[in-house]
Design an enzyme around this catalytic site. Structure first.
Site: not given
Length: 676
Positions: A76, A345
């Site tokens: 790069e 519950s």
């Protein structure tokens, strides 16, 4: 204007801009501010993620294989360590190659330029954007070292398959960390940024290997590797895998942090993207991973469609230690820890807390038998128990809560009133609207898993409620504190009441309780409550130790589908696995018994003090002075065979266990005087 003139004009402009920027630096004496992404860290200052226009999984440079660092530089930006951000020699070479071919075949952007574009700029290709890119490039070079720039670049560059950054790419393609990459794997990954979709080894292995060979040859030419090393790398057997799952850590929690800044500050997103903030959160990454693992493994035993949530809070300060809003952030960003659903519950502890604080005890007696309540503007309400319908027997409250008896809960709710239950639930941390019906005791009003975790906190923390906290502190790039959040505490129930209810909830996770399997799964004192909606669409478990409260919800997003399992079957095991892993290595402590609380063994048949005649007993705690002092005289009542489904309660006096005339029946049993 021909291509030659265009290229030289651009190069000349860049040189002029570069010189002007350099002069400005000398005059100002200090580099100007440049946008810096913010960091989100956990309670132990471990990095969760950085916040920028894209998400990534950052790692330090020493956690990236040297071969990967060399490979990306080679392909790069080979002069990365020589130039100052803009490589004029590279620009000239690229311009020459492009002129020769009559097309754009080579780019001149350096690693620093690519980083500037990835961090701060959009995808548009305009002259204005290019000028900004050059400006940020220069400032990056003036502000950071080459190693820091390379580190940031490797954490940002896109490698395809949804992977931003080399750590994400290494995990995505090779199921390993970036520090463990081989030379061959490094070269293959380094070749991806040029065209990630084309060179992706999962879809085009041949093209990826051709690109890998180009990278390795360039590394050889630059003296980074030997010819022998290149041959070995080319001969490596590499089997890439497709793994597209999002790699950002704690994504549902991070989304709440981002939402907080977006809502609080007019420029909240800009602050996160460019102010270099450090946001210390309450999350514990180790606990977070345990939570994610427990939820996925537990749900995976059912099927791939079922979903759920888990949220954990430190009851002493309100810190949210783990938040898993669903099985996959990539598939759904819906945070189920904040979604309202019926808890079944699991809501009962608020009823029992209200009852104990209203004068009832753990040994108070309530009958489980058919009962119908008239309701204004609605059909009569007849509660029933899960599967059995009715037990046709009395229960002490501790036993009724342990087995989650619905009829006892509704009768108790009728005795103290729904409004009283609501008052206690709100005080303890429930913020959602609650409907004042008797069925509220069975969890028919919608609440969130986060609310449930918060509201169970006072039971774990001696009656003290803590407001839930996401953020501990926010500092800017210079270390100045912008926000600091301290625990907000409030005493909402008496510590004696909190302990008694906790002891009652301990029975639910012991043999005979609705979450009995936790007695062997969890190796420390815990308490909690299961929850299952009547139509089996939601399954819950909310529980706690002295150090941690956690709420688990399981259900389908499509509410027409039924889980088909109870909270004890599916949610409790998930909770047990999480709590055991999350607290592994920490000191095992029990809930502290407050002053003024005493323990007594009681008879489960009548709630009196256990004696040699008692066939069933249970230990319970009482506020001193309320414990039973009269001994049990044995099983006074038994169940007779019912001749029909109608008639009075199916209990008669057992003549083999005579009761003296002076025996003081408890006030909760007024019918005993009548039936004797």
């Amino acid at each position: 204007m021909n291509r030659v003139n265009q290229c030289f004009l651009i190069i000349g402009f860049i040189m002029l801009f570069y010189c002007v920027s350099g002069c400005a630096t000398v005059d100002q004496g200090q580099p100007p501010d440049i946008p810096m992404p913010s960091k989100i860290v956990d309670v132990n200052n471990k990095l969760i993620t950085t916040v920028a226009p894209v998400n990534t999984v950052p790692v330090q440079l020493d956690q990236i294989a040297l071969s990967m660092q060399q490979a990306i530089v080679a392909i790069e930006d080979e002069r990365f360590y020589q130039h100052r951000g803009i490589d004029f020699r590279g620009l000239a070479r690229a311009a020459y190659q492009n002129l020769r071919s009559g097309d754009i075949v080579q780019g001149g952007s350096t690693i620093t330029q690519q980083l500037a574009k990835n961090l701060y700029l959009g995808p548009e290709r305009t002259l204005g954007r290019k000028i900004k890119e050059l400006y940020y490039t220069i400032q990056l070079e003036r502000t950071y070292t080459k190693k820091e720039i390379l580190n940031m670049y490797l954490n940002r560059v896109y490698f395809g398959q949804g992977a931003y950054g080399v750590e994400a790419a290494a995990r995505t393609y090779f199921d390993k960390s970036a520090k463990d990459l081989t030379l061959g794997e490094s070269a293959m990954l380094a070749g991806l940024p040029r065209a990630p979709s084309y060179y992706a080894p999962t879809t085009n292995l041949k093209g990826a290997k051709e690109r890998q060979k180009i990278v390795l040859k360039r590394m050889l030419q630059l003296g980074m590797i030997s010819e022998e090393a290149m041959k070995e790398a080319l001969a490596e057997h590499i089997e890439p895998q497709a793994k597209t799952e999002a790699l950002q850590q704690a994504p549902y929690f991070v989304a709440e942090i981002i939402k907080y800044f977006k809502n609080k500050y007019p420029n909240g997103m800009e602050m996160l993207y460019s102010s270099g903030l450090t946001i210390q959160t309450t999350l514990d990454l180790a606990m977070q991973k345990s939570a994610e693992r427990a939820l996925e493994q537990g749900l995976g035993k059912v099927n791939q469609e079922i979903n759920g949530a888990l949220v954990a809070i430190d009851p002493k300060n309100g810190y949210i230690k783990a938040m898993v809003g669903g099985r996959s952030w990539q598939k759904s960003q819906y945070n189920r820890t904040l979604a309202k659903m019926q808890p079944g519950s699991a809501f009962k502890p608020f009823l029992y807390t209200a009852a104990i604080d209203s004068g009832y005890t753990a040994a108070s007696i309530v009958f489980c038998e058919p009962v119908t309540y008239r309701q204004a503007g609605a059909e009569p309400y007849t509660p029933k128990d899960h599967k059995v319908g009715y037990h046709y027997r009395p229960f002490i409250l501790k036993q009724a809560l342990a087995i989650s008896d619905n009829v006892v809960a509704v009768r108790l709710a009728d005795m103290i009133g729904p409004d009283v239950i609501i008052r206690y639930a709100k005080a303890m941390g429930i913020e959602s609207p609650l409907r004042p019906y008797l069925s509220l005791a069975l969890g028919t009003s919608e609440v969130t898993p986060l609310e449930m975790a918060v509201a169970f906190g006072p039971l774990a923390n001696q009656g003290i409620r803590c407001k839930p906290l996401y953020i501990v502190k926010v500092t800017d790039s210079s270390g100045r504190v912008l926000e600091e959040h301290r625990p907000q505490l409030a005493k909402v129930i008496d510590e004696k009441v909190a302990y008694i209810v906790t002891d009652m909830l301990k029975a639910a996770v012991q043999p005979g309780g609705t979450a009995a399997q936790l007695s062997w799964m969890v190796s420390r004192p815990v308490a909690g409550k299961t929850g299952t909606t009547e139509d089996y669409t939601n399954a819950w478990f909310v529980g706690y130790s002295p150090d941690l409260v956690a709420s688990v919800y399981v259900g389908y997003d499509d509410k027409k589908k039924k889980v088909g399992l109870t909270g004890g079957d599916i949610a409790a095991p998930i909770w047990g696995q999480f709590i055991e892993e999350a607290l592994k290595g920490t000191r095992v402590v029990d809930f502290e018994v407050p002053t003024g609380v005493v323990r007594e063994e009681v008879c489960t048949a009548d709630g009196l003090k256990a004696s040699a005649l008692s066939s069933g007993t249970m230990s319970a705690y009482f506020i001193q002075g309320t414990e039973p002092k009269i001994p049990c005289f044995g099983d006074v009542w038994w169940k007779k065979p019912a001749d029909s489904g109608e008639g009075p309660r199916d209990l008669i006096y057992n003549p083999t266990s005579p009761v003296p005339d002076e025996h003081p029946y408890r006030p909760q049993w007024p019918w005993l005087q009548e039936e004797r």
